[in-house]
Design a protein around this motif. Structure first.
Motif, PDB file in Angstrom:
ATOM      1  N   ASP A 105       0.804  -1.222   0.000  1.00 46.49           N
ATOM      2  CA  ASP A 105       0.000   0.000   0.000  1.00 46.49           C
ATOM      3  C   ASP A 105       0.836   1.271   0.000  1.00 46.49           C
ATOM      4  N   GLY A 106       2.118   1.183   0.305  1.00 44.48           N
ATOM      5  CA  GLY A 106       2.999   2.332   0.226  1.00 44.48           C
ATOM      6  C   GLY A 106       2.719   3.392   1.264  1.00 44.48           C
ATOM      7  N   ASP A 107       3.357   4.568   1.065  1.00 45.04           N
ATOM      8  CA  ASP A 107       3.199   5.731   1.940  1.00 45.04           C
ATOM      9  C   ASP A 107       3.404   5.346   3.403  1.00 45.04           C
ATOM     10  N   GLU A 108       2.464   5.744   4.289  1.00 42.76           N
ATOM     11  CA  GLU A 108       2.673   5.521   5.721  1.00 42.76           C
ATOM     12  C   GLU A 108       2.627   4.046   6.103  1.00 42.76           C
ATOM     13  N   TYR A 109       2.124   3.195   5.214  1.00 39.64           N
ATOM     14  CA  TYR A 109       2.110   1.754   5.477  1.00 39.64           C
ATOM     15  C   TYR A 109       3.497   1.138   5.247  1.00 39.64           C
ATOM     16  N   ASN A 110       4.209   1.677   4.284  1.00 38.31           N
ATOM     17  CA  ASN A 110       5.494   1.118   3.882  1.00 38.31           C
ATOM     18  C   ASN A 110       6.631   1.744   4.690  1.00 38.31           C
ATOM     19  N   VAL A 111       6.538   1.575   6.002  1.00 39.23           N
ATOM     20  CA  VAL A 111       7.563   2.097   6.905  1.00 39.23           C
ATOM     21  C   VAL A 111       7.956   0.995   7.882  1.00 39.23           C
ATOM     22  N   GLU A 112       9.090   1.196   8.526  1.00 40.24           N
ATOM     23  CA  GLU A 112       9.615   0.182   9.435  1.00 40.24           C
ATOM     24  C   GLU A 112       8.639  -0.103  10.572  1.00 40.24           C
ATOM     25  N   GLU A 113       7.961   0.957  11.097  1.00 39.03           N
ATOM     26  CA  GLU A 113       7.036   0.780  12.208  1.00 39.03           C
ATOM     27  C   GLU A 113       5.886  -0.160  11.850  1.00 39.03           C
ATOM     28  N   CYS A 114       5.533  -0.207  10.573  1.00 38.63           N
ATOM     29  CA  CYS A 114       4.440  -1.080  10.121  1.00 38.63           C
ATOM     30  C   CYS A 114       4.963  -2.336   9.429  1.00 38.63           C
ATOM     31  N   GLY A 115       6.246  -2.631   9.671  1.00 38.06           N
ATOM     32  CA  GLY A 115       6.814  -3.839   9.074  1.00 38.06           C
ATOM     33  C   GLY A 115       6.784  -3.802   7.560  1.00 38.06           C
ATOM     34  N   TYR A 116       6.928  -2.578   7.021  1.00 36.74           N
ATOM     35  CA  TYR A 116       6.835  -2.391   5.566  1.00 36.74           C
ATOM     36  C   TYR A 116       5.573  -3.056   5.021  1.00 36.74           C
TER      37      TYR A 116
END
Length: 316
Positions: A105-116
């Motif tokens: 889904d990218g954006d704020e979902y694709n971050v380390e906190e959300c396990g990419y």
């Protein structure tokens, strides 16, 4: 009648009064004293979760983590968000259920906190490792076995992940948007029908189809005297050509574009015949207006293309 409070009637002002007392606690304006706590539907809910402000109370405990109910007052969506909170305690996204659903889904979902995105974006990070300087939008098309032109066919993208190596060897001076169209049996004309591009990989038979000889086009001009395309021999050939061909003056490519225009009335692309041809062309083709390239760019194909990137550059 309405109940009275201080001599004034209690008025239930909601958008859809029919859902009052339908067996589902609707929350919000429905779950108020004025509306009898949703016609009695929310009485049990309010007793169990007196301070819960969930937007959709009836969905609590349904197995899907809902953002508005992911609070201690709502018992973390009646338990639906416990695993999410345990796995991603610092992941703050509007739709927690999208994390780990199989789509990046990218954006704020694709971050380390959300396990990419719960691992959904791992393929993308594999691509970034393989091609750190390749900034194409449709990254999954790199290394998918189809030579894409433009920014894909560059040194930064390793010439489309190697897909364009043969094309570049055979046609080193041919610069077209879709190299894979050369030699596909359809004469694409314009910049494809040049000596640098081998006259569209011989699809245009050395350019003969661009010329009207011995009155070949007289009938066409009799029918479409306002059509000003340079190569009317491309009309009525069973292939929908875009641009000036697909206009009323040219009879919508002399009928070739009738089906396309009916199926995709708001799709304006240079090569309508690419839509639904089995190849995901991306960019302006991969839009809702164009049916996601006539379904050529559906998720399963994107996933397959993404897997190809990893297989090609990170081992089997």
């Amino acid at each position: 009648g309405d109940c009275l409070e201080g001599g004034r009637p209690l008025i239930c002002d909601v958008i859809n009064p029919k859902v009052l007392g339908d067996g589902y606690c609707d929350g919000g304006a429905y779950n108020t004293e004025e509306c009898g706590f949703d016609g009695g539907d929310c009485i049990k809910f309010n007793k169990a979760f007196p301070d819960c402000k969930a937007e959709t109370p009836w969905e609590m405990g349904d197995g899907v983590c809902d953002y508005s109910a992911n609070t201690i007052e709502c018992d973390f969506d009646d338990g639906d968000c416990l695993h999410f909170n345990e796995d991603y305690p610092d992941c703050d996204v509007a739709f927690p259920s999208l994390v780990g659903d199989g789509e990046c889904d990218g954006d704020e979902y694709n971050v380390e906190e959300c396990g990419y995105d719960g691992g959904d974006c791992d393929l993308f990070h594999g691509f970034e490792e393989a091609f750190p300087d390749c900034g194409v939008e449709s990254w999954w098309q790199v290394g998918n076995g189809v030579c894409n032109g433009g920014e894909y066919n560059t040194a930064e993208c390793e010439y489309d992940g190697g897909d364009c190596d043969i094309f570049n060897d055979v046609f080193p001076d041919c610069e077209v948007e879709f190299p894979s169209r050369l030699g596909n049996g359809v004469c694409d004309g314009d910049e494809y029908n040049t000596s640098e591009c081998g006259y569209d990989g011989l699809d245009c038979q050395n350019g003969n189809f661009t010329i009207c000889d011995d009155g070949d086009c007289d009938e066409f001009y009799d029918n479409f005297d306002s059509c000003t395309v340079d190569n009317p021999m491309y009309t009525a050939n069973g292939v929908c050509n875009g641009g000036d061909f697909n206009t009323e003056d040219c009879g919508f490519d002399d009928g070739d574009c009738d089906y396309f225009n009916k199926a995709y009335p708001n799709c304006t692309v240079k090569f309508p015949s690419y839509v639904g041809n089995g190849i995901c062309d991306g960019e302006e083709y991969n839009t809702t207006e164009c049916g996601f390239d006539g379904l050529d760019c559906v998720d399963s194909q994107i996933a397959m293309a993404g897997n190809a990137v990893i297989r090609n550059f990170h081992g089997p």
